[in-house]
Scaffold this motif. Structure first.
Motif, short mmCIF file in Angstrom:
data_model
loop_
_atom_site.label_atom_id
_atom_site.label_comp_id
_atom_site.label_asym_id
_atom_site.label_seq_id
_atom_site.Cartn_x
_atom_site.Cartn_y
_atom_site.Cartn_z
N GLN A 155 0.69 -0.61 -0.27
CA GLN A 155 -0.23 -0.02 0.03
C GLN A 155 1.21 1.64 0.02
O GLN A 155 0.77 2.22 -0.59
CB GLN A 155 -0.96 -0.15 1.52
CG GLN A 155 -2.52 -1.10 0.84
CD GLN A 155 -2.99 -1.00 0.01
OE1 GLN A 155 -2.92 -0.92 -1.62
NE2 GLN A 155 -4.23 -0.78 0.57
N LEU A 172 -8.33 7.74 -2.53
CA LEU A 172 -8.49 6.70 -1.82
C LEU A 172 -9.26 6.13 -1.07
O LEU A 172 -10.39 6.72 -0.24
CB LEU A 172 -6.97 7.31 -0.61
CG LEU A 172 -6.32 8.05 -1.26
CD1 LEU A 172 -5.98 8.49 0.18
CD2 LEU A 172 -5.30 7.77 -1.40
N HIS A 175 -7.90 3.11 1.81
CA HIS A 175 -6.23 1.92 1.77
C HIS A 175 -5.86 1.28 2.29
O HIS A 175 -4.80 0.81 2.40
CB HIS A 175 -5.55 2.88 0.55
CG HIS A 175 -5.41 4.37 1.55
ND1 HIS A 175 -6.35 5.08 1.73
CD2 HIS A 175 -4.63 4.14 1.81
CE1 HIS A 175 -6.05 6.23 3.03
NE2 HIS A 175 -3.94 5.90 2.42
#
Ligand SMILES: Nc1ncnc2c1ncn2[C@@H]1O[C@H](COP(=O)(O)OP(=O)(O)O)[C@@H](O)[C@H]1O
Ligand SMILES: [Mg+2]
Lengths: 264, 298
Positions: A155, A172, A175
């Motif tokens: 990530q 995002l 995430h």
């Protein structure tokens, strides 16, 4: 920066399973805004991001990015304007390719790809430097396959990739949800750092109310395909989780019975 | 015996070029492309028909490649534009190619008796007869591997590799995956048809059935190569495909000599590929089994 006008999204249109996931959304986001988005499962958060990114096309309405009408623009063209990180750490990187190769693919986002080298020698040096700043021990493993990395490392790498070529907007989608709390916190800190360094306009979906309050300058809450809360500026700074719960009950007329949001 | 193995090696190299084509679709693009059986025959058909009509045999092979490209393009369009699943799209092309190949050839078999081919050329200039097949194979193989090694290092080549690895990711990075899928299929089938074109000239005839089971032979070569020569470097992985193809040919030659009926060859190959596909699974199961026993003993 981003202007969404009267956008709806219906799945399985014209079948018995017809389901409207977003209902007449109107939303304007200004340049430099860092917007956090919360809402229960199935509220339509991911659908909203997917409409902005062009993964899905709306029933109608208009989506403007930077005064450019992108409503019907295909995903791969819109990618020139957008950096994205997904909930699933597997989704944002190519596992069988090297860390350096992944970064090189990201460096070419929105550019015409030709028969030049997929990764130039000078790039490797630059990537080593960037990864060094991350402090994840990746700078020495530039050629390692990404599938060997942990979820958190993946990530973090995806974040670097999304911002390597400065996007007009960063999207995002939960995430950090797939990471353990400690790793998730580190990735969030990195997120915040990258956003403030590049002054990125950002939309961040999160399932964690505290994070939604802590980060960003504006907070949206979605419920059953509508934006039921939109808090910014001073109001947002003074916000507490309890306030959010109250506001949710008032706005939606129902109890917030989502364990995942309450507990975290 | 030496010459039997030597000729198996030569065939392995010529068929290995087809396996490299399968490698592009199956391994790089992660696309189970059954076009191969048809495009291999198409390559052989085009090459044989043109050579028989007196066209320069090298040009005939290049035109055969173009035929392969069109076959790959067809499968690609069916898959990306009509949204037909890859396996089905490629079966449709393969079936369509059966009719097309018959039309190209006009009859199920085109003999190349006393027709100049790339292979007879070399004989005419005095190249030792028994080494011609291997010589031609090595030259084409070297060219193909060099081109592949270069191409998959370019920006477009990397985008194709990323498409096979993670299409979501590469779309988010601005690549139109329809284009990369089509490109990969076009390139893969070009190599398959090149191999078919060479084989037709080498054996001295084009035949409607010459591509039957080609996809399985290609898979066999890839998997044998991967099992016997585990390699990380892309160049060596490509060479491993050729080695796999050679090993496959040698095994086939030996089992035929030990009395396997040639009509049972396809059954044998299918079993071989099934076993080879199972091997990685078996390895990990064995590892788990050992671990469990260690725990019980401890
Ligand atoms: N691709 C899809 N096909 C059909 N239904 C979908 C699809 N994506 C989302 N939905 C439905 O739309 C609603 C909103 O989903 P989503 O935006 O993923 O919610 P959230 O991200 O807020 O949890 C859900 O009811 C979900 O089942
Ligand atoms: Mg979601």
């Amino acid at each position: 920066m981003l202007k969404i006008k009267q956008v709806s999204k219906t799945f399985y249109l014209g079948t018995p399973n017809e389901h409207q996931a977003l209902k007449n959304i109107d939303l304007t986001i200004n340049t430099g805004d860092f917007v956090t988005v919360i809402g229960g499962n199935g509220a339509g958060k991911s659908t909203l991001l997917n409409l902005i990114a062009g993964v899905l096309l709306p029933d109608g309405g208009q989506i403007m990015l930077d005064d450019q009408d992108v409503t019907w623009m295909p995903e791969h063209k819109r990618a020139a304007l957008l950096g994205r990180v997904f909930q699933d750490p597997m989704r944002g990187t190519a596992g069988d390719m090297g860390i350096d190769e992944n970064l090189a693919l990201a460096a070419r986002r929105g550019k015409r790809r030709g028969l030049g080298w997929g990764i130039a020698k000078s790039e490797r040096e630059q990537y080593r430097e960037i990864l060094g700043k991350l402090d994840l021990g990746l700078e020495g493993r530039l050629g390692a396959k990404v599938k060997l990395l942990s979820g958190g490392q993946r990530q973090a790498l995806t974040l670097m990739m999304a911002t390597l070529k400065e996007p007009r907007m960063l999207l995002l989608d939960e995430h950090t949800a797939a990471l353990d709390p400690k790793t998730g916190a580190r990735v969030l800190a990195l997120t915040e750092e990258l956003i403030s360094r590049q002054q990125l306009t950002t939309m961040m979906i999160t399932h964690n109310m505290r994070d939604a309050i802590k980060y960003g300058n504006r907070l949206l809450m979605l419920h059953e395909g509508r934006i039921i809360l939109d808090i910014q500026g001073e109001d947002k700074r003074r916000l507490h989780v309890e306030d959010l719960l109250h506001m949710f009950e008032k706005a939606s007329g129902s109890q917030l019975a989502n364990d995942r949001m309450l507990l975290s | 015996m030496f010459w039997i193995i030597q000729s198996a090696v030569s065939l392995g190299i010529l068929w290995g070029i087809m396996s490299l084509g399968v490698y592009i679709t199956f391994r790089v693009l992660n696309f189970a492309d059954l076009t191969v059986d048809g495009s291999f025959t198409l390559g052989g058909a085009v090459s044989a028909v043109l050579a028989a009509r007196g066209v320069n045999p090298l040009l005939a092979v290049l035109i055969a490649m173009v035929g392969g490209m069109m076959a790959g393009l067809t499968t690609g369009l069916l898959n990306t534009k009509l949204r037909i699943p890859g396996l089905l799209a490629s079966i449709l092309t393969q079936i369509a190619l059966y009719s097309i190949n018959l039309r190209v050839m006009g009859s199920p078999n085109i003999p190349l008796l006393r027709v100049p081919t790339i292979f007879t050329w070399l004989g005419d200039i005095g190249f030792p007869t028994r080494w011609i097949s291997m010589g031609v194979g090595l030259v084409f193989m070297a060219g193909v591997i060099a081109l592949m090694y270069w191409f998959f290092g370019t920006e477009i080549g990397s985008a194709i590799r990323a498409t096979g690895d993670n299409p979501h990711m590469i779309r988010a990075l601005g690549v139109h995956t329809d284009t990369t899928i089509i490109l990969g299929l076009v390139m893969g089938n070009a190599l398959v048809a090149l191999s078919g074109g060479l084989i037709a000239q080498q054996q001295g005839y084009g035949d409607i059935g010459m591509g039957t089971g080609a996809i399985v032979i290609g898979l066999a070569a890839i998997i044998i190569g991967e099992v016997l020569f585990t390699q990380r470097n892309f160049m060596f992985r490509l060479m491993a495909v050729i080695f796999g193809s050679i090993v496959y040919r040698i095994v086939i030659t030996l089992v035929l000599r030990f009395g396997l009926k040639s009509t049972d060859l396809k059954l044998f190959t299918a079993v071989l590929v099934a076993l080879a596909l199972y091997l990685p699974v078996m390895r990990s199961e064995y590892r788990q089994f050992k671990q469990r026993r260690r725990k019980i003993n401890a």
